[in-house]
Write a protein that holds these residues in place. Sequence first.
Motif, PDB file in Angstrom:
ATOM      1  N   PRO A  18      38.048  39.789  40.562  1.00  0.00           N
ATOM      2  CA  PRO A  18      38.744  39.484  41.802  1.00  0.00           C
ATOM      3  C   PRO A  18      38.103  38.325  42.555  1.00  0.00           C
ATOM      4  N   ALA A  19      38.932  37.434  43.031  1.00  0.00           N
ATOM      5  CA  ALA A  19      38.458  36.294  43.794  1.00  0.00           C
ATOM      6  C   ALA A  19      38.680  36.558  45.274  1.00  0.00           C
ATOM      7  N   PRO A  20      37.595  36.508  46.073  1.00  0.00           N
ATOM      8  CA  PRO A  20      37.760  36.741  47.503  1.00  0.00           C
ATOM      9  C   PRO A  20      38.538  35.598  48.148  1.00  0.00           C
ATOM     10  N   SER A  21      39.360  35.963  49.104  1.00  0.00           N
ATOM     11  CA  SER A  21      40.165  34.956  49.773  1.00  0.00           C
ATOM     12  C   SER A  21      40.650  35.513  51.100  1.00  0.00           C
ATOM     13  N   CYS A  22      40.824  34.623  52.067  1.00  0.00           N
ATOM     14  CA  CYS A  22      41.338  35.075  53.355  1.00  0.00           C
ATOM     15  C   CYS A  22      42.865  35.060  53.366  1.00  0.00           C
ATOM     16  N   ARG A  23      43.483  34.426  52.408  1.00  0.00           N
ATOM     17  CA  ARG A  23      44.936  34.434  52.304  1.00  0.00           C
ATOM     18  C   ARG A  23      45.356  35.502  51.307  1.00  0.00           C
ATOM     19  N   ARG A  24      46.619  35.862  51.345  1.00  0.00           N
ATOM     20  CA  ARG A  24      47.136  36.825  50.381  1.00  0.00           C
ATOM     21  C   ARG A  24      47.058  36.202  48.993  1.00  0.00           C
ATOM     22  N   GLN A  25      46.523  36.941  48.066  1.00  0.00           N
ATOM     23  CA  GLN A  25      46.355  36.451  46.714  1.00  0.00           C
ATOM     24  C   GLN A  25      47.714  36.359  46.017  1.00  0.00           C
ATOM     25  N   SER A  26      47.985  35.224  45.382  1.00  0.00           N
ATOM     26  CA  SER A  26      49.239  35.062  44.645  1.00  0.00           C
ATOM     27  C   SER A  26      49.190  35.918  43.386  1.00  0.00           C
ATOM     28  N   ASP A  27      50.379  36.178  42.814  1.00  0.00           N
ATOM     29  CA  ASP A  27      50.427  36.919  41.559  1.00  0.00           C
ATOM     30  C   ASP A  27      49.643  36.186  40.472  1.00  0.00           C
ATOM     31  N   ARG A 134      51.957  44.042  33.839  1.00  0.00           N
ATOM     32  CA  ARG A 134      52.899  44.632  34.781  1.00  0.00           C
ATOM     33  C   ARG A 134      52.102  45.123  35.984  1.00  0.00           C
ATOM     34  N   ARG A 135      52.684  44.914  37.151  1.00  0.00           N
ATOM     35  CA  ARG A 135      52.043  45.397  38.373  1.00  0.00           C
ATOM     36  C   ARG A 135      52.513  46.818  38.612  1.00  0.00           C
ATOM     37  N   ARG A 136      51.580  47.733  38.517  1.00  0.00           N
ATOM     38  CA  ARG A 136      51.832  49.157  38.768  1.00  0.00           C
ATOM     39  C   ARG A 136      50.822  49.604  39.817  1.00  0.00           C
ATOM     40  N   GLY A 137      51.003  49.080  41.012  1.00  0.00           N
ATOM     41  CA  GLY A 137      50.003  49.259  42.057  1.00  0.00           C
ATOM     42  C   GLY A 137      48.956  48.169  41.934  1.00  0.00           C
ATOM     43  N   ARG A 138      48.527  47.912  40.714  1.00  0.00           N
ATOM     44  CA  ARG A 138      47.627  46.804  40.387  1.00  0.00           C
ATOM     45  C   ARG A 138      48.082  46.246  39.037  1.00  0.00           C
ATOM     46  N   TRP A 139      47.614  45.062  38.709  1.00  0.00           N
ATOM     47  CA  TRP A 139      48.018  44.431  37.457  1.00  0.00           C
ATOM     48  C   TRP A 139      47.316  45.094  36.281  1.00  0.00           C
ATOM     49  N   LEU A 140      48.110  45.486  35.273  1.00  0.00           N
ATOM     50  CA  LEU A 140      47.590  46.096  34.052  1.00  0.00           C
ATOM     51  C   LEU A 140      48.160  45.367  32.845  1.00  0.00           C
ATOM     52  N   VAL A 141      47.360  45.255  31.809  1.00  0.00           N
ATOM     53  CA  VAL A 141      47.796  44.634  30.566  1.00  0.00           C
ATOM     54  C   VAL A 141      48.606  45.662  29.787  1.00  0.00           C
ATOM     55  N   ILE A 142      49.822  45.289  29.393  1.00  0.00           N
ATOM     56  CA  ILE A 142      50.659  46.212  28.617  1.00  0.00           C
ATOM     57  C   ILE A 142      50.725  45.814  27.139  1.00  0.00           C
ATOM     58  N   ALA A 143      50.421  44.548  26.837  1.00  0.00           N
ATOM     59  CA  ALA A 143      50.425  44.083  25.452  1.00  0.00           C
ATOM     60  C   ALA A 143      49.516  42.868  25.341  1.00  0.00           C
TER      61      ALA A 143
END
Length: 169
Positions: A18-27, A134-143
Motif C-alpha cells: 500500500p502506498a500512503p497518500s492524502c488523496r483517495r487512491q485510484s483503482d 476483483r474488488r471484494r471489499g479489497r482487491w484480490l487476484v482471481i487468476a
Amino acid sequence: MTRSRLALLLALAVLALPAPSCRRQSDEDAVAAVLEEMAGRVEARDADGLVEHLAADYADFESRDREATRRLAEEYFRRFRGIKARLLSTRVMPGADGSAAAEVDVVLYSGLASALRQAAGFPGENYRVACELRRRGRWLVIAARWEYIPVSGLFPESLKALQELFPDA
C-alpha cells in the motif's frame, strides 16, 4: 524448481504494497499496491501472507488454487535463500464492476548472489505476470498467468528500471 514456479512466486510477491497518500487512491494505484505487497511477501518468505491476496476462487494457468499456491511458495522458500522480487513496471487496466487486469514485468534474483550476477552480467530472470483482479471489499487476484521474458521482450519502461537496478549488467 522450474521457471514457471519461480515466476509465479515472483509475480505473486509483486502484487501489493500500500502506498500512503492524502488523496483517495485510484483503482490503478490500489491494484499496483497489491502487486507490490505480494512481492514483499515473497521476499519475506511469507506464503500465508502471499495467499491472503488470492480470492477464494483463485486459479492460475496450471489450475492451482490457493492451497496449491501456498504449498508451491513454501517449497520455493525452502529451496532458495535471499529471494529478491522487484517489479520493473506495472500496467493496470480497470474494468467494469470492480474488476481489473494487470500486466507486471518482474525480475527475480538472489540477494546473496546479486554481486556475482552483476559481475557476470546476469541481472536475474524476468517474468511477465498477467493477473485478473476483483474488488471484494479489497482487491484480490482471481487468476494469474506468467511466463519467462527475455530482456528484449520487456516493456520499455521495464528496461529502464532493470538498468537502474543492475547498472553494470
